[in-house]
Design an enzyme around this catalytic site. Structure first.
Site, PDB file in Angstrom:
ATOM      1  CG  HIS A 115      -1.919  -0.957   1.333  1.00  0.00           C
ATOM      2  ND1 HIS A 115      -2.452  -1.046   1.920  1.00  0.00           N
ATOM      3  CD2 HIS A 115      -2.379  -2.319   0.423  1.00  0.00           C
ATOM      4  CE1 HIS A 115      -3.589  -2.234   1.671  1.00  0.00           C
ATOM      5  NE2 HIS A 115      -3.192  -2.687   0.483  1.00  0.00           N
ATOM      6  CD  GLU A 141      -0.648   3.737   4.187  1.00  0.00           C
ATOM      7  OE1 GLU A 141      -0.709   3.385   3.020  1.00  0.00           O
ATOM      8  OE2 GLU A 141      -2.050   4.357   4.564  1.00  0.00           O
ATOM      9  CB  ALA A 189     -27.484   4.025 -33.587  1.00  0.00           C
ATOM     10  CB  SER A 215     -23.636   3.565 -33.473  1.00  0.00           C
ATOM     11  OG  SER A 215     -22.843   2.160 -32.906  1.00  0.00           O
ATOM     12  CG  LEU A 228     -16.840  -4.151 -25.106  1.00  0.00           C
ATOM     13  CD1 LEU A 228     -18.375  -5.035 -24.824  1.00  0.00           C
ATOM     14  CD2 LEU A 228     -17.318  -2.372 -25.500  1.00  0.00           C
ATOM     15  NE  ARG A 250      -9.067  -0.677 -30.050  1.00  0.00           N
ATOM     16  CZ  ARG A 250     -10.624  -0.849 -29.876  1.00  0.00           C
ATOM     17  NH1 ARG A 250     -10.841  -2.121 -28.670  1.00  0.00           N
ATOM     18  NH2 ARG A 250     -11.592  -0.179 -30.267  1.00  0.00           N
ATOM     19  N   GLY A 301     -26.410   0.540 -25.719  1.00  0.00           N
ATOM     20  CA  GLY A 301     -27.189   1.092 -26.898  1.00  0.00           C
ATOM     21  C   GLY A 301     -28.577   1.251 -25.105  1.00  0.00           C
ATOM     22  CG  LEU A 309     -27.447  -2.665 -21.225  1.00  0.00           C
ATOM     23  CD1 LEU A 309     -28.311  -3.754 -19.759  1.00  0.00           C
ATOM     24  CD2 LEU A 309     -25.640  -2.960 -21.251  1.00  0.00           C
TER      25      LEU A 309
HETATM   26  N1  LIG Z   1     -24.233   5.579 -29.591  1.00  0.00           N
HETATM   27  C1  LIG Z   1     -23.312   5.260 -28.642  1.00  0.00           C
HETATM   28  O1  LIG Z   1     -22.518   5.556 -27.635  1.00  0.00           O
HETATM   29  C2  LIG Z   1     -23.899   3.497 -28.618  1.00  0.00           C
HETATM   30  C3  LIG Z   1     -22.778   2.079 -27.204  1.00  0.00           C
HETATM   31  C4  LIG Z   1     -23.550   1.100 -27.758  1.00  0.00           C
HETATM   32  C5  LIG Z   1     -24.274   0.476 -28.215  1.00  0.00           C
HETATM   33  N2  LIG Z   1     -24.626   1.575 -30.064  1.00  0.00           N
HETATM   34  C6  LIG Z   1     -26.157   0.858 -30.256  1.00  0.00           C
HETATM   35  O2  LIG Z   1     -26.996   1.508 -29.866  1.00  0.00           O
HETATM   36  C7  LIG Z   1     -27.764  -0.017 -30.658  1.00  0.00           C
HETATM   37  C8  LIG Z   1     -27.528  -1.193 -30.039  1.00  0.00           C
HETATM   38  O3  LIG Z   1     -29.161  -1.156 -29.001  1.00  0.00           O
HETATM   39  P1  LIG Z   1     -29.166  -2.060 -28.161  1.00  0.00           P
HETATM   40  O4  LIG Z   1     -30.448  -1.218 -27.579  1.00  0.00           O
HETATM   41  O5  LIG Z   1     -30.303  -2.975 -29.404  1.00  0.00           O
HETATM   42  O6  LIG Z   1     -28.463  -3.121 -27.394  1.00  0.00           O
HETATM   43  P2  LIG Z   1     -27.833  -2.714 -26.382  1.00  0.00           P
HETATM   44  O7  LIG Z   1     -28.826  -2.215 -25.304  1.00  0.00           O
HETATM   45  O8  LIG Z   1     -27.048  -3.044 -26.261  1.00  0.00           O
HETATM   46  O9  LIG Z   1     -28.236  -4.093 -25.926  1.00  0.00           O
HETATM   47  C9  LIG Z   1     -29.542  -4.612 -25.896  1.00  0.00           C
HETATM   48  C10 LIG Z   1     -29.439  -5.775 -24.646  1.00  0.00           C
HETATM   49  O10 LIG Z   1     -29.718  -5.376 -23.853  1.00  0.00           O
HETATM   50  C11 LIG Z   1     -30.744  -6.260 -22.044  1.00  0.00           C
HETATM   51  N3  LIG Z   1     -31.667  -5.398 -22.056  1.00  0.00           N
HETATM   52  C12 LIG Z   1     -32.338  -4.906 -22.287  1.00  0.00           C
HETATM   53  N4  LIG Z   1     -33.402  -4.414 -21.514  1.00  0.00           N
HETATM   54  C13 LIG Z   1     -33.299  -5.006 -19.858  1.00  0.00           C
HETATM   55  C14 LIG Z   1     -33.646  -5.374 -19.212  1.00  0.00           C
HETATM   56  N5  LIG Z   1     -34.672  -4.603 -18.836  1.00  0.00           N
HETATM   57  N6  LIG Z   1     -33.204  -6.244 -17.991  1.00  0.00           N
HETATM   58  C15 LIG Z   1     -31.989  -6.763 -18.222  1.00  0.00           C
HETATM   59  N7  LIG Z   1     -31.664  -6.606 -19.709  1.00  0.00           N
HETATM   60  C16 LIG Z   1     -31.767  -6.117 -21.010  1.00  0.00           C
HETATM   61  C17 LIG Z   1     -31.230  -7.859 -22.615  1.00  0.00           C
HETATM   62  O11 LIG Z   1     -30.307  -8.862 -23.609  1.00  0.00           O
HETATM   63  P3  LIG Z   1     -31.359  -9.564 -23.138  1.00  0.00           P
HETATM   64  O12 LIG Z   1     -32.219  -9.385 -25.254  1.00  0.00           O
HETATM   65  O13 LIG Z   1     -30.490 -11.066 -23.420  1.00  0.00           O
HETATM   66  O14 LIG Z   1     -32.075  -9.158 -22.414  1.00  0.00           O
HETATM   67  C18 LIG Z   1     -31.168  -6.819 -25.020  1.00  0.00           C
HETATM   68  O15 LIG Z   1     -31.613  -7.182 -25.676  1.00  0.00           O
HETATM   69  C19 LIG Z   1     -26.137  -0.433 -31.791  1.00  0.00           C
HETATM   70  O16 LIG Z   1     -27.156   0.621 -32.997  1.00  0.00           O
HETATM   71  C20 LIG Z   1     -24.762   0.644 -31.482  1.00  0.00           C
HETATM   72  O17 LIG Z   1     -24.194   0.978 -32.584  1.00  0.00           O
HETATM   73  C21 LIG Z   1     -24.317   3.393 -29.513  1.00  0.00           C
END
Ligand SMILES: NC(=O)c1ccc[n+]([C@@H]2O[C@H](COP(=O)([O-])OP(=O)(O)OC[C@H]3O[C@@H](n4cnc5c(N)ncnc54)[C@H](OP(=O)(O)O)[C@@H]3O)[C@@H](O)[C@H]2O)c1
Length: 375
Positions: free
Chosen positions: A53, A55, A168, A174, A210, A213, A302, A305
């Site tokens: 740690h 210290e 997106a 996106s 993920l 980098r 997305g 989630l």
């Molecule tokens: N601009 C940005 O910063 C950014 C970042 C990341 C992604 N994106 C874009 O986002 C898009 C994907 O979005 P998305 O919404 O389809 O994917 P996501 O949010 O990454 O994943 C969706 C998954 O989250 C889980 N989920 C959703 N609701 C839930 C709940 N109530 N409880 C537990 N799990 C839950 C589900 O998994 P299960 O079906 O397995 O339950 C669902 O299939 C893509 O186009 C990507 O390019 C953009």
């Protein structure tokens, strides 16, 4: 109560603590400076888990320089620990060293040890002061504080969006909304996280790695993927990159022994939430992450989630990169239910607003007890 010198040496301790930003997990990032008559006798910061740690590092550095620390002041950015973990207690090491004064930035947030390290030193007749640059010290270990006081990580959700709040295009594209500088900056936040979380929707659409980098780090945070139905493609870059030093953890609810075996053979770990629910229980997942020592969780998913995390009360902070463009139709930041009154709006505070390259970076915190505690 604190002099200008005290202030400067504590700043130095915080600077040292920041050197452990990517490496101390699950331990907090701590820095220590030992000073007598304005001269630094020794200094150090917390090494990777199981090693010294701050210290002990500072005392060793004083010894290595041939400096006697008796009668000196030690500045620490967190109360010295008082218990035997993987290393002996730092409070005892400081007491034995013969220092005369200890200045700490903040108490250890663990309710079970809080104050005990300071008490050991006070009882030995050492002058103890606490609370110098407490806000800065708290920020440095916001995730550790969260895990100790709430038994869950600090959940930071990173999103890149346009000025009209799109994340997106309608077809899911996106990459890339923000510029190179913002994307490189995002990797620094990945690097400091104890773990990364995404959803199967993003994995399917973007086939992301993920990992960290563009930033030098000896540690790759484990990547957790919510994939209730075990739909992840075995040929995805994530699965292909699973293995030693670069963990992939798939969180699922359905049972599929063959797919589970295939993923395990490729080096993925599986967390099976039993009970027959269609969706992963996000609160239990973050509680499990805390049990695994995860202080800061970095989410890149997305809007599905992100919205689910928010509605489950599992989102503490938005790390929002806003690009100076409009995307028109497309995926939203959140998909929340309609409000009946403005009084019911979900509130955040801006912890930080910065310009990064051509984009803006906003750190917005959910208004909760922990986020406002030190504000
Ligand atoms: N601009 C940005 O910063 C950014 C970042 C990341 C992604 N994106 C874009 O986002 C898009 C994907 O979005 P998305 O919404 O389809 O994917 P996501 O949010 O990454 O994943 C969706 C998954 O989250 C889980 N989920 C959703 N609701 C839930 C709940 N109530 N409880 C537990 N799990 C839950 C589900 O998994 P299960 O079906 O397995 O339950 C669902 O299939 C893509 O186009 C990507 O390019 C953009």
């Amino acid at each position: 109560m604190f002099s200008a010198d005290d202030h400067d040496f504590m700043l130095r301790a915080l600077e040292l603590a920041a050197r452990g930003m990517f490496t101390t997990t699950p331990n907090p990032r701590v820095g220590c400076v030992i000073v007598r008559e304005g001269r630094i006798l020794g200094e150090g910061y917390t090494q990777p888990a199981g090693q010294n740690h701050a210290e002990v590092e500072a005392l060793a550095s004083a010894r290595a320089r041939g400096n006697d620390v008796r009668g000196a002041t030690a500045y620490v950015s967190l109360e010295p620990c008082a218990h035997f973990g993987r290393t002996p207690p730092c409070a005892t090491a400081l007491r034995e060293s013969g220092i005369a004064r200890l200045v700490a930035a903040m108490e250890d947030p663990n309710p079970q040890v809080s104050g005990k390290g300071l008490a050991i030193l006070r009882e030995a007749g050492i002058e103890v002061r606490c609370g110098l640059l407490e806000r800065e010290a708290y920020e440095m270990n916001i995730g550790f504080v969260s895990r100790m006081t709430r038994a869950r990580p600090w959940v930071r959700v990173k999103i890149a969006a346009s000025l009209d709040g799109r994340t997106a295009l309608p077809d899911g594209t996106s990459q890339w909304i923000t510029g190179e500088a913002a994307r490189a900056d995002g990797h620094r936040w990945r690097a400091r996280a104890c773990a990364i979380l995404s959803g199967i929707g993003t994995v399917r659409k973007d086939d992301p790695l993920l990992n960290v980098r563009h930033v030098a780090t000896p540690r790759q945070p484990p990547r957790f993927i919510i994939d209730a139905g075990l739909e992840i493609d075995l040929a995805s870059r994530l699965v292909r990159s699973a293995g030693a030093g670069s963990a992939v953890v798939i969180v699922h609810t359905v049972s599929n022994p063959q797919k589970e075996r295939e993923l395990a053979e490729r080096g993925c770990e599986l967390i099976h939430q039993e009970g027959g629910a269609r969706k992963v229980d996000l609160q239990s997942l973050v509680a499990e992450m805390a049990r695994r020592g995860i202080n800061e969780l970095h989410v890149e998913g997305g809007h599905r989630l992100v919205t689910a995390l928010f509605l489950a009360g599992c989102l503490d902070e938005l790390l929002l990169y806003v690009a100076p463009c409009l995307l028109g139709q497309g995926e939203p930041l959140f998909d929340l239910p309609q409000l009946g009154s403005l009084d019911d709006r979900w509130r955040f505070t801006f912890a930080e607003i910065e310009r990064v390259g051509t984009d803006a970076r906003i750190l917005a915190r959910r208004v909760t007890d922990i986020a406002t505690k030190e504000s």
